[in-house]
Each structure stands twice: as structure tokens, then as C-alpha cells.
Motif scaffolding. Structure first.
Motif, PDB file in Angstrom:
ATOM      1  N   ILE A   7       0.812  -1.222   0.000  1.00  0.00           N
ATOM      2  CA  ILE A   7       0.000   0.000   0.000  1.00  0.00           C
ATOM      3  C   ILE A   7       0.845   1.271   0.000  1.00  0.00           C
ATOM      4  O   ILE A   7       0.319   2.354  -0.226  1.00  0.00           O
ATOM      5  CB  ILE A   7      -0.976   0.028   1.204  1.00  0.00           C
ATOM      6  CG1 ILE A   7      -0.216   0.131   2.538  1.00  0.00           C
ATOM      7  CG2 ILE A   7      -1.885  -1.183   1.204  1.00  0.00           C
ATOM      8  CD1 ILE A   7      -1.143   0.455   3.704  1.00  0.00           C
ATOM      9  N   LEU A   8       2.144   1.151   0.212  1.00  0.00           N
ATOM     10  CA  LEU A   8       3.011   2.327   0.234  1.00  0.00           C
ATOM     11  C   LEU A   8       3.204   2.870  -1.182  1.00  0.00           C
ATOM     12  O   LEU A   8       3.418   2.105  -2.127  1.00  0.00           O
ATOM     13  CB  LEU A   8       4.363   1.957   0.837  1.00  0.00           C
ATOM     14  CG  LEU A   8       5.318   3.084   1.221  1.00  0.00           C
ATOM     15  CD1 LEU A   8       4.692   3.984   2.281  1.00  0.00           C
ATOM     16  CD2 LEU A   8       6.627   2.489   1.752  1.00  0.00           C
ATOM     17  N   ARG A   9       3.104   4.181  -1.352  1.00  0.00           N
ATOM     18  CA  ARG A   9       3.309   4.803  -2.651  1.00  0.00           C
ATOM     19  C   ARG A   9       4.741   4.581  -3.129  1.00  0.00           C
ATOM     20  O   ARG A   9       5.692   4.628  -2.332  1.00  0.00           O
ATOM     21  CB  ARG A   9       3.009   6.304  -2.577  1.00  0.00           C
ATOM     22  CG  ARG A   9       1.538   6.624  -2.480  1.00  0.00           C
ATOM     23  CD  ARG A   9       1.295   8.094  -2.208  1.00  0.00           C
ATOM     24  NE  ARG A   9       1.938   8.969  -3.186  1.00  0.00           N
ATOM     25  CZ  ARG A   9       1.803  10.284  -3.197  1.00  0.00           C
ATOM     26  NH1 ARG A   9       1.067  10.888  -2.262  1.00  0.00           N
ATOM     27  NH2 ARG A   9       2.410  11.014  -4.112  1.00  0.00           N
ATOM     28  N   GLU A  10       4.898   4.359  -4.427  1.00  0.00           N
ATOM     29  CA  GLU A  10       6.224   4.064  -4.982  1.00  0.00           C
ATOM     30  C   GLU A  10       7.195   5.214  -4.752  1.00  0.00           C
ATOM     31  O   GLU A  10       8.373   5.004  -4.461  1.00  0.00           O
ATOM     32  CB  GLU A  10       6.109   3.754  -6.477  1.00  0.00           C
ATOM     33  CG  GLU A  10       5.500   2.396  -6.791  1.00  0.00           C
ATOM     34  CD  GLU A  10       6.315   1.243  -6.217  1.00  0.00           C
ATOM     35  OE1 GLU A  10       7.559   1.313  -6.257  1.00  0.00           O
ATOM     36  OE2 GLU A  10       5.704   0.272  -5.746  1.00  0.00           O
ATOM     37  N   THR A 144      -8.626   0.786  -2.131  1.00  0.00           N
ATOM     38  CA  THR A 144      -8.948   1.326  -0.812  1.00  0.00           C
ATOM     39  C   THR A 144      -7.740   1.153   0.103  1.00  0.00           C
ATOM     40  O   THR A 144      -7.320   0.028   0.382  1.00  0.00           O
ATOM     41  CB  THR A 144     -10.179   0.621  -0.200  1.00  0.00           C
ATOM     42  OG1 THR A 144     -11.275   0.714  -1.110  1.00  0.00           O
ATOM     43  CG2 THR A 144     -10.553   1.261   1.128  1.00  0.00           C
ATOM     44  N   LYS A 145      -7.177   2.250   0.576  1.00  0.00           N
ATOM     45  CA  LYS A 145      -5.942   2.184   1.343  1.00  0.00           C
ATOM     46  C   LYS A 145      -6.140   2.388   2.851  1.00  0.00           C
ATOM     47  O   LYS A 145      -5.377   1.852   3.652  1.00  0.00           O
ATOM     48  CB  LYS A 145      -4.959   3.244   0.822  1.00  0.00           C
ATOM     49  CG  LYS A 145      -4.504   3.000  -0.611  1.00  0.00           C
ATOM     50  CD  LYS A 145      -3.713   1.705  -0.728  1.00  0.00           C
ATOM     51  CE  LYS A 145      -3.174   1.474  -2.124  1.00  0.00           C
ATOM     52  NZ  LYS A 145      -2.135   2.452  -2.508  1.00  0.00           N
ATOM     53  N   ASN A 173      -6.748  -5.308   4.295  1.00  0.00           N
ATOM     54  CA  ASN A 173      -5.310  -5.302   4.033  1.00  0.00           C
ATOM     55  C   ASN A 173      -4.718  -3.916   3.859  1.00  0.00           C
ATOM     56  O   ASN A 173      -3.575  -3.767   3.428  1.00  0.00           O
ATOM     57  CB  ASN A 173      -4.999  -6.150   2.793  1.00  0.00           C
ATOM     58  CG  ASN A 173      -5.208  -7.633   3.063  1.00  0.00           C
ATOM     59  OD1 ASN A 173      -4.975  -8.101   4.175  1.00  0.00           O
ATOM     60  ND2 ASN A 173      -5.666  -8.362   2.060  1.00  0.00           N
ATOM     61  N   GLY A 174      -5.500  -2.893   4.194  1.00  0.00           N
ATOM     62  CA  GLY A 174      -4.980  -1.534   4.245  1.00  0.00           C
ATOM     63  C   GLY A 174      -4.852  -1.092   5.692  1.00  0.00           C
ATOM     64  O   GLY A 174      -4.886  -1.909   6.625  1.00  0.00           O
ATOM     65  N   LEU A 175      -4.706   0.215   5.897  1.00  0.00           N
ATOM     66  CA  LEU A 175      -4.573   0.762   7.254  1.00  0.00           C
ATOM     67  C   LEU A 175      -5.948   1.007   7.866  1.00  0.00           C
ATOM     68  O   LEU A 175      -6.866   1.490   7.195  1.00  0.00           O
ATOM     69  CB  LEU A 175      -3.812   2.088   7.221  1.00  0.00           C
ATOM     70  CG  LEU A 175      -2.352   2.069   6.764  1.00  0.00           C
ATOM     71  CD1 LEU A 175      -1.768   3.482   6.861  1.00  0.00           C
ATOM     72  CD2 LEU A 175      -1.523   1.107   7.598  1.00  0.00           C
ATOM     73  N   VAL A 176      -6.077   0.672   9.139  1.00  0.00           N
ATOM     74  CA  VAL A 176      -7.240   1.059   9.925  1.00  0.00           C
ATOM     75  C   VAL A 176      -6.762   2.083  10.944  1.00  0.00           C
ATOM     76  O   VAL A 176      -5.944   1.776  11.817  1.00  0.00           O
ATOM     77  CB  VAL A 176      -7.886  -0.141  10.641  1.00  0.00           C
ATOM     78  CG1 VAL A 176      -9.053   0.321  11.516  1.00  0.00           C
ATOM     79  CG2 VAL A 176      -8.361  -1.179   9.622  1.00  0.00           C
ATOM     80  N   VAL A 177      -7.238   3.316  10.795  1.00  0.00           N
ATOM     81  CA  VAL A 177      -6.823   4.410  11.672  1.00  0.00           C
ATOM     82  C   VAL A 177      -7.914   4.636  12.717  1.00  0.00           C
ATOM     83  O   VAL A 177      -9.044   4.979  12.370  1.00  0.00           O
ATOM     84  CB  VAL A 177      -6.571   5.702  10.879  1.00  0.00           C
ATOM     85  CG1 VAL A 177      -6.164   6.839  11.815  1.00  0.00           C
ATOM     86  CG2 VAL A 177      -5.492   5.470   9.824  1.00  0.00           C
ATOM     87  N   VAL A 178      -7.577   4.423  13.981  1.00  0.00           N
ATOM     88  CA  VAL A 178      -8.514   4.635  15.078  1.00  0.00           C
ATOM     89  C   VAL A 178      -8.139   5.945  15.763  1.00  0.00           C
ATOM     90  O   VAL A 178      -7.078   6.034  16.394  1.00  0.00           O
ATOM     91  CB  VAL A 178      -8.497   3.467  16.080  1.00  0.00           C
ATOM     92  CG1 VAL A 178      -9.522   3.703  17.189  1.00  0.00           C
ATOM     93  CG2 VAL A 178      -8.790   2.145  15.365  1.00  0.00           C
ATOM     94  N   ASP A 179      -8.979   6.935  15.603  1.00  0.00           N
ATOM     95  CA  ASP A 179      -8.727   8.270  16.143  1.00  0.00           C
ATOM     96  C   ASP A 179      -9.297   8.350  17.558  1.00  0.00           C
ATOM     97  O   ASP A 179     -10.512   8.369  17.752  1.00  0.00           O
ATOM     98  CB  ASP A 179      -9.368   9.315  15.241  1.00  0.00           C
ATOM     99  CG  ASP A 179      -8.966  10.736  15.604  1.00  0.00           C
ATOM    100  OD1 ASP A 179      -8.501  10.956  16.744  1.00  0.00           O
ATOM    101  OD2 ASP A 179      -9.134  11.627  14.751  1.00  0.00           O
ATOM    102  N   TYR A 198      -1.891  -6.189  15.498  1.00  0.00           N
ATOM    103  CA  TYR A 198      -2.337  -5.784  14.165  1.00  0.00           C
ATOM    104  C   TYR A 198      -1.309  -4.859  13.527  1.00  0.00           C
ATOM    105  O   TYR A 198      -1.139  -3.711  13.950  1.00  0.00           O
ATOM    106  CB  TYR A 198      -3.692  -5.078  14.251  1.00  0.00           C
ATOM    107  CG  TYR A 198      -4.788  -5.935  14.854  1.00  0.00           C
ATOM    108  CD1 TYR A 198      -5.382  -6.963  14.121  1.00  0.00           C
ATOM    109  CD2 TYR A 198      -5.227  -5.714  16.160  1.00  0.00           C
ATOM    110  CE1 TYR A 198      -6.379  -7.743  14.668  1.00  0.00           C
ATOM    111  CE2 TYR A 198      -6.229  -6.498  16.721  1.00  0.00           C
ATOM    112  CZ  TYR A 198      -6.803  -7.508  15.971  1.00  0.00           C
ATOM    113  OH  TYR A 198      -7.792  -8.288  16.519  1.00  0.00           O
ATOM    114  N   ALA A 199      -0.649  -5.338  12.479  1.00  0.00           N
ATOM    115  CA  ALA A 199       0.384  -4.549  11.798  1.00  0.00           C
ATOM    116  C   ALA A 199      -0.210  -3.379  11.030  1.00  0.00           C
ATOM    117  O   ALA A 199       0.514  -2.434  10.687  1.00  0.00           O
ATOM    118  CB  ALA A 199       1.176  -5.445  10.852  1.00  0.00           C
ATOM    119  N   ASN A 200      -1.509  -3.411  10.753  1.00  0.00           N
ATOM    120  CA  ASN A 200      -2.146  -2.355   9.957  1.00  0.00           C
ATOM    121  C   ASN A 200      -2.886  -1.333  10.806  1.00  0.00           C
ATOM    122  O   ASN A 200      -3.647  -0.511  10.296  1.00  0.00           O
ATOM    123  CB  ASN A 200      -3.119  -2.969   8.941  1.00  0.00           C
ATOM    124  CG  ASN A 200      -4.206  -3.822   9.598  1.00  0.00           C
ATOM    125  OD1 ASN A 200      -4.031  -4.334  10.698  1.00  0.00           O
ATOM    126  ND2 ASN A 200      -5.318  -3.997   8.906  1.00  0.00           N
TER     127      ASN A 200
END
Length: 348
Positions: A7-10, A144-145, A173-179, A198-200
């Protein structure tokens, strides 16, 4: 299986970060002639002529003690908004990728997506202000990232069911951001404790709310070491100024004071809820795990304007999806809350 490289931009993979003078030399010296600073000092009582620590080691060390996390899992930003923006710039390709938000929620996710030209998919919360897991699953595609979840949620005040968040973490398989800007006021435990599972997972917190440092703009992100390394590579070299670092470090020594304020805030929240229930124009008060309450009223605009005329400012959220007819009221001091209630007694 989550793999950050998927998922990281090139361009971020290949990015060589700016190397500042303070990156190239670490430690103490008697003569600093490396950063083109004003060697004579500052026209202030305290000298700010030297650039700050670009990685904020002392502040992170204290946060590490408080949170029980290694320094390598901590990122500091100019408010949580900078961390949100860096996540977009690191993992989302403009004009290609998308993220999912779950309205009603914090507005900066949408603003940051728009600034970065990232498509936004909206999957509204249920009527109970919980995740629509089926809707989220249907919205996810190969581009979906990130999924953003605010818990306790702003503006509704409730915490999101922990099991639902874990379901996303385990299957996306993307990031889950918990604010967790309001986590200090919540009965739920922080998701920080799940970072090793969880690595994501990315957890956002702030010193702006319970810690009372909104004017300093110090936000925090907690994540795996590899995610933090990416964020540090993308951020501006000196994103947290020296004054904010010094004052934040000083504030972080006063945990007991903050805990007392949290207890008082929760007690005042209960009192305010009871008082507001006596008014005929209050239709509902939603359960809150935050330092504010969402109040459904008969005429939010009229009540808002009535309070403004008396120098009392609340937030009209009546145009936000699923918050129709509602005002968001921050919990104030006992004196401020009493002024609010006495003013509302005059509302016809």
C-alpha cells in the motif's frame, strides 16, 4: 495478510528524506556552526535561536513511560491533523486510491482527502452510531488504502464497538486508523494495547483535549515501527517547534492534575445531562464517552442563536448526517455549565 509495501506509494518507497543539521549530528557540543542559526540568541526572555530536536526524543521518552510503548512506535505531529495528512501522502496515490470514512465523523478526514485528491467513500454509521460492517465490506476495493474510525466519535460522543473494529483490522489489508482524541474520557481501553496484534493499526491521540494543550498543537500517532519510519521520512524536518516541545514535556509531568480534571469533567457531564433533560425543547441526549454531549432539540438553529446573543457558543451539528436537530455542547467548568443552564431557562 497486511504488507506495508503493498500500500506504500512508490515515490515514498524511493524517497530520500531531507537531512537536517540536527539529523547529521546528535549529542551535545559547545559551538554550533552547522545550521545557519542566529548565534546571538532571541529577542525573548528564553532563547529559541536553535532548531528543535527533529524527532522530539525527550517528549517521546516521557510519552513512552506514560503509554507503555517503545519510542520507535510513537510519531509526533503538529496536531493530529498533520498525522492524518502524512498518512494520505504516504499511502494514497492522488487520483487513483480511495479511503473510507464513516459519517457522522471528524471533518478533517474529508478535508485532507480532498486536499490530496483522494477519492472518499462514505459508509454512514447505523442509527445506533455504530459501524455498518456489511456496507464497509461492500465499499472496499483494490484501491482502498485507509479506513478512518473516530472512537469516541465526534460529533456523536459514543465509542465504537471494539469487536467491530477488530473485525476490520483482521480482514482489511490496508490501514485502519482509530482516532482516539477523546479516549481519556472513555470507559473503553485504548487500542494502543493492540498494536502488537495488528500490523495495519494506527492509533491517533492528542494533547489538545484532556491534557489542555490545544494551543500547542501536539498530536500523536502510535503504530508499528515500519509505519512510524515512513511517517518520520515524510514529515517536515522540524514539525514540532521548541516551545511546544518544552511545554509539552513540562505538562506531561502532571498526570495527576490531568486525571483530576478528567474526573471533574465526567462529573460535570452527568450533571449537565440531568439538567438538560428538564427542558421541553430537549428531545434526546445521546450517550457520551467524550467531554461533550450531542443534544437533539426541537429547534437547534433558534437555540444556537439565542445562546450566541448571550455570549455562549455551542456547535450546531443539525446539518450533519444522522445528527439532524442536534447541538454539540462541550462540558465546561461548573460556572460555565451553570451559566448555560440558567440562560436556557429563559429560552421560550
Amino acid at each position: 495478510m497486511f504488507d506495508i509495501n503493498n500500500i506504500l506509494r512508490e515515490n515514498i518507497k524511493n524517497l530520500t528524506p531531507y537531512s537536517s543539521a540536527r539529523d547529521e549530528f546528535q549529542g551535545e557540543a559547545s559551538v554550533y556552526l552547522d545550521a545557519n542559526e542566529n548565534a546571538f540568541g532571541s529577542p525573548l526572555d528564553e532563547a529559541y535561536n536553535r532548531y528543535p530536536d527533529p524527532l522530539q526524543y525527550n517528549v517521546k521518552k516521557r510519552l513512552s513511560e506514560i503509554k507503555g510503548l517503545p519510542i520507535r512506535n510513537i510519531f509526533l505531529g503538529n496536531g493530529s491533523d498533520e498525522a492524518i495528512d502524512i498518512l494520505f501522502r504516504s499511502f494514497c496515490n492522488p487520483g487513483v486510491d480511495n479511503v473510507i470514512i464513516v459519517p457522522p465523523t471528524y471533518g478533517m478526514y474529508q478535508v485532507s482527502a480532498n486536499i490530496n485528491d483522494i477519492a472518499l467513500k462514505r459508509v454512514n454509521l447505523t442509527a445506533e452510531y455504530q459501524l455498518n460492517l456489511e456496507g464497509i465490506a461492500e465499499a472496499i476495493d483494490k484501491n482502498t488504502k485507509i479506513i478512518f474510525i473516530c472512537s469516541p466519535n465526534n460529533p456523536t460522543g459514543n465509542s465504537i464497538n471494539r469487536e467491530d473494529v477488530e473485525t476490520l483490522l483482521a480482514n482489511f489489508n490496508g490501514l485502519v486508523v482509530v482516532d482516539e482524541a477523546y479516549i481519556n474520557f472513555s470507559r473503553q481501553k485504548s487500542f494502543i494495547q493492540e498494536l502488537t496484534e495488528y500490523a495495519n493499526l494506527v492509533v491517533l491521540q492528542t494533547l489538545s483535549k484532556a491534557w489542555g494543550l490545544a494551543g500547542l498543537r501536539v498530536g500523536m500517532a502510535f503504530a508499528s515501527e515500519e509505519i512510524i519510519e515512513v511517517m518520520n521520512k515524510v514529515k517536515p524536518p522540524y514539525n514540532i517547534n521548541e516551545a511546544s516541545q518544552q511545554l509539552a514535556l513540562k505538562a506531561l509531568q502532571n498526570v495527576d492534575q490531568v486525571n483530576e480534571w478528567i474526573k471533574e469533567t465526567l462529573a460535570q457531564r452527568d450533571k449537565l445531562v440531568l439538567a438538560l433533560k428538564n427542558f421541553d425543547f430537549v428531545l434526546d441526549i445521546y450517550p457520551s464517552d467524550a467531554n461533550f454531549i450531542l443534544v437533539k432539540t426541537t429547534d437547534p438553529k433558534a437555540i444556537y442563536n439565542f445562546l450566541v446573543e448571550r455570549g455562549i457558543i455551542v456547535r450546531d451539528r443539525s446539518k450533519v448526517e444522522l445528527c439532524e436537530g442536534s447541538l454539540r455542547i462541550t462540558i465546561g467548568t461548573p460556572e460555565e455549565n451553570n451559566i448555560l443552564i440558567k440562560s436556557l431557562q429563559d429560552y421560550k
